[in-house]
Design a protein around this motif. Sequence first.
Motif, PDB file in Angstrom:
ATOM      1  N   SER A   2       0.290   4.733  -9.210  1.00 31.00           N
ATOM      2  CA  SER A   2       1.267   5.817  -9.114  1.00 31.00           C
ATOM      3  C   SER A   2       2.245   5.529  -7.997  1.00 31.00           C
ATOM      4  O   SER A   2       1.925   4.900  -7.005  1.00 31.00           O
ATOM      5  CB  SER A   2       0.582   7.136  -8.785  1.00 31.00           C
ATOM      6  OG  SER A   2      -0.635   7.236  -9.466  1.00 31.00           O
ATOM      7  N   LYS A   3       3.454   6.021  -8.221  1.00 27.15           N
ATOM      8  CA  LYS A   3       4.493   5.893  -7.208  1.00 27.15           C
ATOM      9  C   LYS A   3       4.174   6.841  -6.042  1.00 27.15           C
ATOM     10  O   LYS A   3       4.194   6.453  -4.884  1.00 27.15           O
ATOM     11  CB  LYS A   3       5.838   6.250  -7.842  1.00 27.15           C
ATOM     12  CG  LYS A   3       7.018   6.035  -6.948  1.00 27.15           C
ATOM     13  CD  LYS A   3       7.383   4.572  -6.882  1.00 27.15           C
ATOM     14  CE  LYS A   3       8.521   4.364  -5.895  1.00 27.15           C
ATOM     15  NZ  LYS A   3       8.622   2.947  -5.525  1.00 27.15           N
ATOM     16  N   ILE A   4       3.907   8.083  -6.415  1.00 28.25           N
ATOM     17  CA  ILE A   4       3.585   9.094  -5.402  1.00 28.25           C
ATOM     18  C   ILE A   4       2.205   9.660  -5.716  1.00 28.25           C
ATOM     19  O   ILE A   4       1.898   9.959  -6.866  1.00 28.25           O
ATOM     20  CB  ILE A   4       4.604  10.251  -5.431  1.00 28.25           C
ATOM     21  CG1 ILE A   4       6.010   9.731  -5.169  1.00 28.25           C
ATOM     22  CG2 ILE A   4       4.229  11.328  -4.417  1.00 28.25           C
ATOM     23  CD1 ILE A   4       7.090  10.739  -5.450  1.00 28.25           C
ATOM     24  N   GLN A   5       1.377   9.762  -4.711  1.00 21.53           N
ATOM     25  CA  GLN A   5       0.054  10.321  -4.909  1.00 21.53           C
ATOM     26  C   GLN A   5      -0.208  11.350  -3.824  1.00 21.53           C
ATOM     27  O   GLN A   5      -0.356  11.013  -2.651  1.00 21.53           O
ATOM     28  CB  GLN A   5      -0.984   9.201  -4.843  1.00 21.53           C
ATOM     29  CG  GLN A   5      -2.370   9.682  -5.156  1.00 21.53           C
ATOM     30  CD  GLN A   5      -3.225   8.565  -5.715  1.00 21.53           C
ATOM     31  OE1 GLN A   5      -2.894   7.389  -5.568  1.00 21.53           O
ATOM     32  NE2 GLN A   5      -4.321   8.914  -6.356  1.00 21.53           N
ATOM     33  N   ALA A   6      -0.263  12.626  -4.248  1.00 17.57           N
ATOM     34  CA  ALA A   6      -0.532  13.698  -3.287  1.00 17.57           C
ATOM     35  C   ALA A   6      -1.906  14.253  -3.579  1.00 17.57           C
ATOM     36  O   ALA A   6      -2.204  14.601  -4.723  1.00 17.57           O
ATOM     37  CB  ALA A   6       0.514  14.794  -3.416  1.00 17.57           C
ATOM     38  N   LEU A  33      -1.087  15.973  -7.082  1.00 16.78           N
ATOM     39  CA  LEU A  33      -0.074  15.548  -8.040  1.00 16.78           C
ATOM     40  C   LEU A  33       0.147  14.043  -7.954  1.00 16.78           C
ATOM     41  O   LEU A  33       0.161  13.469  -6.868  1.00 16.78           O
ATOM     42  CB  LEU A  33       1.256  16.273  -7.747  1.00 16.78           C
ATOM     43  CG  LEU A  33       2.403  15.980  -8.716  1.00 16.78           C
ATOM     44  CD1 LEU A  33       2.130  16.553 -10.086  1.00 16.78           C
ATOM     45  CD2 LEU A  33       3.708  16.549  -8.176  1.00 16.78           C
ATOM     46  N   GLN A  34       0.268  13.438  -9.128  1.00 10.46           N
ATOM     47  CA  GLN A  34       0.620  12.025  -9.151  1.00 10.46           C
ATOM     48  C   GLN A  34       1.917  11.834  -9.916  1.00 10.46           C
ATOM     49  O   GLN A  34       2.077  12.395 -11.001  1.00 10.46           O
ATOM     50  CB  GLN A  34      -0.488  11.210  -9.817  1.00 10.46           C
ATOM     51  CG  GLN A  34      -1.511  10.711  -8.816  1.00 10.46           C
ATOM     52  CD  GLN A  34      -2.910  10.794  -9.357  1.00 10.46           C
ATOM     53  OE1 GLN A  34      -3.149  10.445 -10.513  1.00 10.46           O
ATOM     54  NE2 GLN A  34      -3.842  11.264  -8.547  1.00 10.46           N
ATOM     55  N   VAL A  35       2.802  11.078  -9.352  1.00  9.49           N
ATOM     56  CA  VAL A  35       4.071  10.801 -10.011  1.00  9.49           C
ATOM     57  C   VAL A  35       4.114   9.321 -10.334  1.00  9.49           C
ATOM     58  O   VAL A  35       3.845   8.484  -9.476  1.00  9.49           O
ATOM     59  CB  VAL A  35       5.273  11.183  -9.113  1.00  9.49           C
ATOM     60  CG1 VAL A  35       6.576  10.982  -9.874  1.00  9.49           C
ATOM     61  CG2 VAL A  35       5.150  12.624  -8.636  1.00  9.49           C
ATOM     62  N   ILE A  71       3.109   7.212  -0.736  1.00 10.29           N
ATOM     63  CA  ILE A  71       4.201   6.690  -1.559  1.00 10.29           C
ATOM     64  C   ILE A  71       4.034   5.180  -1.570  1.00 10.29           C
ATOM     65  O   ILE A  71       3.981   4.561  -0.505  1.00 10.29           O
ATOM     66  CB  ILE A  71       5.582   7.094  -1.000  1.00 10.29           C
ATOM     67  CG1 ILE A  71       5.748   8.613  -1.079  1.00 10.29           C
ATOM     68  CG2 ILE A  71       6.695   6.395  -1.795  1.00 10.29           C
ATOM     69  CD1 ILE A  71       7.064   9.123  -0.554  1.00 10.29           C
ATOM     70  N   ASP A  72       3.932   4.604  -2.742  1.00  8.05           N
ATOM     71  CA  ASP A  72       3.630   3.169  -2.879  1.00  8.05           C
ATOM     72  C   ASP A  72       2.386   2.784  -2.086  1.00  8.05           C
ATOM     73  O   ASP A  72       2.328   1.714  -1.473  1.00  8.05           O
ATOM     74  CB  ASP A  72       4.816   2.323  -2.383  1.00  8.05           C
ATOM     75  CG  ASP A  72       5.997   2.427  -3.335  1.00  8.05           C
ATOM     76  OD1 ASP A  72       5.757   2.557  -4.548  1.00  8.05           O
ATOM     77  OD2 ASP A  72       7.145   2.396  -2.857  1.00  8.05           O
ATOM     78  N   GLY A  73       1.414   3.702  -2.058  1.00  8.15           N
ATOM     79  CA  GLY A  73       0.165   3.405  -1.365  1.00  8.15           C
ATOM     80  C   GLY A  73       0.210   3.536   0.137  1.00  8.15           C
ATOM     81  O   GLY A  73      -0.782   3.284   0.819  1.00  8.15           O
TER      82      GLY A  73
END
Lengths: 302, 260
Positions: A2-6, A33-35, A71-73
Motif C-alpha cells: 500500500s501507498k498509505i497505511q494508517a 485505512l489503506q490506500v 507512507i511508502d513504508g
Amino acid sequence: MSKIQASKIHRQFQVNNDFGKKTKLTVLDDFNLQVREGEFLSILGPSGCGKSTFLNMLAGLDKQDGGQILIDGKLVSDRSFDRGMVFQGYALFPWRTVLENVEIGLQIRGLEKKEREEIARYYLAMVGLTAFANRYPHQLSGGMKQRVAIARVLAYQPDIMLMDEPFAALDAQTRETLQLELIRIWEADKKTIVFITHSIDEAILLSDRVAVMTARPGKVKEIIDVSLPRPRSEEIRNSSEFAQIRQYAWSLIKNEVTKAQGLQESIENDQGRIMVQPILSLQQKFKDMIQKRIGGHNEKIG
Amino acid sequence: MRKLANFFTGSLEKTIGLILFIALWELAPRAGWVNSTYLSPPSAVVSALIALLKSGDLIKHLLISLQRALVGMAVAVSFGMIFGLFIGYFKKIEGYLDALFQSFRQMSAFALFPVFILLFGVGELSKTIIIFWASLWPILLNTINGVKNVDTLLVQSAKSMGASQKFIFLRVILPAAAPDIFTGIRLGGSYCVMSLVAAEMIGATSGLGYLILYSQETFNIPDMYAGIVGLAIMGLGINYALKLIEKSFSSWKQGVAVGE
C-alpha cells in the motif's frame, strides 16, 4: 504494497464546552485505512467525523495521539516534498500573481526562475488559465482560484495529492465542471489521490474506492468499490450502476448523518428549544412596539 | 477637452475646503474681525515665506528638522519591525509583554520629555529619543498584530508543500503582514512630526519648531505662521513619501473589490 497505511489512529482535541469547561473530544478512534498506489480514494463522512483531521495528518499538519501512519513504508514526517494538498479555501497567496502562485512549490524546491515559469505555464494551460497568468487571486472567481490551486500542486509533481473538500465552496455548475476536469487530469497521470468530501455523488463519480466513515469518533465503516468503467464522463451519473452504488452508500451513511446531527443537537438543546408554533400574541405586541415608533415618524414626514 | 474639465472640477471638489479656509483666513484680519497683530493674513505669510526662503533660513531649519525626523523614524522603524516580527512570531512572548506595551503606548512622549532630558541632557540625543518613542509604538504594535493575524491557511499551505521555516517567515508571514506594518509606519510618521516640534521647542537653537517659537517670542508673527506652514508641508511630504513606498510594496492590492 500500500501507498498509505494508517492503523489504529487515535486523535483527541481539548475543547471548551458551553460552560467554558475544558473537555476532551475524541475525533478519531481505531481508524484504519489503506490506500493503494495510484488509486483515487474518497473519504466520505458526515460533518465533524474527523475526515479532515486525518487528511491533515497525511499532510504533516497534524499529529495523531496514537497509532501510526506509513507512507511508502515510512512514518509520516512534518516536512516532505512528496505530498501536495488542495484546500477548500484555495489558500492562494494574494500578493502573488496566478503564475507566481503556481510557481511557489517549485520555488520551495529551489528551481531557477526560468525553469519554474516553464513548468508553471504548462500546468496553467492544463487547467485553462493561460490568459490569467498575470492576474492576482482577488481578480478570479472561486472556480478559477481552485484551478490555480490544483495547478500549483500538480506543478511540483507530488506522489500523493490530498484534497480537502476542494469543490465544496463552489456553485453547482462550477463544481461539476471541475469534477470532470479532475477526472481528465487524474486519468492522464494516475497519481494517488485522497479526496475528502461529504457529497456521495462526487465521491462515486471520481473514485476507485470510497471509504465511508462513521460519526464521531470517526472510523472507517465500510469501503465501497466503485466498479464504474473509465474513462468516465458526465453521462455516467445517469447509469443504473451509479444509482445502485449511490443508494448503497446512502444506506451506509444515513444513520451516521443522523447520529452526527444528534451530537450537534445534544449541545444545542440545553441552550433553548426551537419554537414549533409562533406565539401570535407576542408577535402582535412586537408589531405594536414597532408601529408606535414608525407611526410617529411617519407623521413627522407627512 | 472634457477630460480637462473633469480634472478641474475634480480637483476643485477636493480642495474647496482648503480654498474657503484660506479665503476666510485672509478676510478675517483684513475686515478687522481678528486683531491682525495676532493673525497675519496668508498674503503676509506668503511674503514672509518668500523672504525666509531667500535668506536661506527656512531651508536651513527645514533640513535640520527633516534630518531629526528621519533619524528618529529610521531607528523606530528598524527597532519596531525587528522586535514586532519576533514578538508576533512567538505568540507566547506577546502574551507576556502585551500589558507592558499597552501602558507604554499610553505614556505620552511629551510627558516623558523631562525624563529624557534628565537622562540624556538637552542635546540631539534626547530629541532623537523623544521622536523614536512617539513613533515606535504604532509601528511595533501594528507589526505584532500583522504577524499574529496572518491567515493560518497560507502557512499550512506552504507547510504542505514542504517549505522551510525560513521560507515561511520570509515569503509568507512577512508579505502577509506588510500592509499592517505599513499602516503602523504611516501612523508613526505622523507621530514623528508631532513630537519633533515639541522636541525643538525645548532647548533647541535650530529647526522649524525653534523657528516658530523664536518668531513668536520676538513678535515676528508672519514668520511664525510661515514656520507653521512649512511644518505642515513637511508633514504632508513625509506622508506622501511613505504612501509611495507603501504603494510600491503592495501594488497587488490595486483594485481589490470592496467586500472581497
